[in-house]
Write an enzyme that holds these catalytic residues in place. Structure first.
Site, short mmCIF file in Angstrom:
data_model
loop_
_atom_site.label_atom_id
_atom_site.label_comp_id
_atom_site.label_asym_id
_atom_site.label_seq_id
_atom_site.Cartn_x
_atom_site.Cartn_y
_atom_site.Cartn_z
CG ASP A 15 -8.16 -15.06 -0.57
OD1 ASP A 15 -9.27 -15.34 -1.08
OD2 ASP A 15 -8.06 -14.39 0.47
CE1 TYR A 237 -2.41 -7.66 4.65
CE2 TYR A 237 -4.72 -7.02 4.67
CZ TYR A 237 -3.73 -7.94 4.96
OH TYR A 237 -4.06 -9.13 5.54
CE LYS A 240 1.51 -10.89 6.82
NZ LYS A 240 2.05 -9.55 6.77
#
EC number: 3.1.3.11
Length: 375
Positions: A15, A237, A240
């Site tokens: 990503d 984080y 995902k």
């Protein structure tokens, strides 16, 4: 090259910027990656390539002769991601370069952010494969479908009626928290296998192998899944893990339809909004892999290929672009509507132990002194 020779298939994703938000990949990022890989193909570094996307993840699919974990191939993927990241930054795309967790390539892309699934195989007379690309979920999302493909006779009729599959398969399972692995044989250890892989956030299927006596060597994988956990690399984080997988099909392996059949059931996976929610995985064609509702629901794309005797990628065929999966999509939307009504409550929201990299620890710390003992 020719039939019977070794070839490597690499699927590497990252990503590097969403358009807009976390929904999809901008076409110019795909073009930038294609330019880098086209040059590498001309120079002979790779045999063939295709650039795809799933949600906001750029997906590089390559064939070559350099084996798994090749610095040349991993460096090539890193360069493609870097070139695309420059455009993402120029356009101000969301999360530009977010999966590139290190500043410079150091010989192996593992542990640097991108997800990787690679297998070196001996090319069969006909070599059909499927590459799976998931968005808004984690590696354990593949546990149930891979199990069904290679160990569930209610899914894969070949386990019962094909003498070449009747002996079953071997599953390599990783404990991604303790960084250990175990190999389990099916069908004889099927209950032990399920005891582990049912805990999908910790135990994940990494590879599937044939058994001794199969026409394919027992040391040659027939399925491989990416298992990179971004939060373990970054310490916080950052998105995902959005896993990828490669599955070989036919001739002593699950038929193409048996490989796809598990996705007729939109099982619940972890991820979705802010990586903190459970929801259904929806099988979609690539042009519909643009998660929007609550950044979801999570998506899976299946691209079908034949590997030619020269190692060329003949394809892709967008396998979920088929009305046969309309019911699964409709069911996924029904589950989405139902589970979204839970709002911030479990089981829609993940359990506490999976919320470590959210605001929750900060909330608990803030309230720490206000907690009192209950008499």
């Amino acid at each position: 090259m020719a039939i019977g020779e070794k070839i490597t298939i690499s699927v590497i994703k990252a990503d590097i910027g969403g358009w807009p938000g976390h929904s999809r990949v901008h076409p110019q990022l795909i073009e930038a990656a294609e330019e880098v890989l086209a040059k590498a193909k001309e120079e002979g570094t790779i045999i063939d390539f295709y650039v795809a996307y799933a949600g906001d993840d750029l997906q590089l699919i390559m064939t070559h002769k350099k084996g798994v974990d090749s610095p040349d191939i991993h460096g090539l993927a890193w360069k493609a991601f870097e070139e695309a990241t420059e455009i993402a930054k120029e356009f101000g795309l969301y999360g530009a370069g977010q999966d590139l967790l290190k500043d410079a390539f150091s010989g192996n892309i593992r542990g640097m952010g991108p997800g990787i699934a690679e297998m070196e195989i001996t090319l069969r007379k006909s070599e059909p494969i499927v590459t799976f690309h998931m968005d808004k979920t984690e590696p354990g999302a593949f546990n149930l479908p891979i199990f069904r493909m290679f160990a569930d006779p209610f899914n894969t009729a070949g386990l019962v009626i094909d003498p070449n599959m009747h002996m079953g398969f071997r599953f390599e399972v990783w404990d991604i928290k303790e960084h250990k692995r175990v190999i389990l044989n099916t069908p004889e250890e099927i209950y032990d296998l399920l005891a582990l892989i049912g805990a999908k956030s910790r135990y994940v299927i990494k590879r599937v192998y044939p058994k001794e006596g199969h026409k394919i060597s027992k040391d040659e994988p027939v399925a491989v899944i990416s298992t990179e956990k971004l939060y373990e690399i970054a310490g916080e984080y950052v998105g995902k893990d959005d896993p990828v997988a490669i599955v070989r099909a036919q001739s002593g392996l699950p038929a193409l339809g048996e490989v796809l059949e598990p996705f007729a059931f939109p099982h619940l996976v972890s991820g979705w909004m802010r990586g903190s929610h459970n929801g259904p995985i929806m099988p979609v064609p690539m042009h519909q892999a643009n998660p929007t509702r609550f950044d979801g629901p999570p998506r899976v794309v299946a691209l079908g290929w034949q590997i030619s005797p020269e190692g060329k990628l003949v394809g892709p065929v967008d396998l979920f672009d088929d009305p046969a999966f309309d019911y699964a999509r409709q069911k996924a939307l029904e589950i989405t509507e139902y589970i979204r009504r839970h709002g911030p409550f479990e089981p829609h929201r993940l359990p506490l132990e999976d919320m470590e990299y959210t605001t929750l620890p900060g909330v608990l710390k803030k309230l720490e002194e206000r907690f009192e003992d209950i008499e």
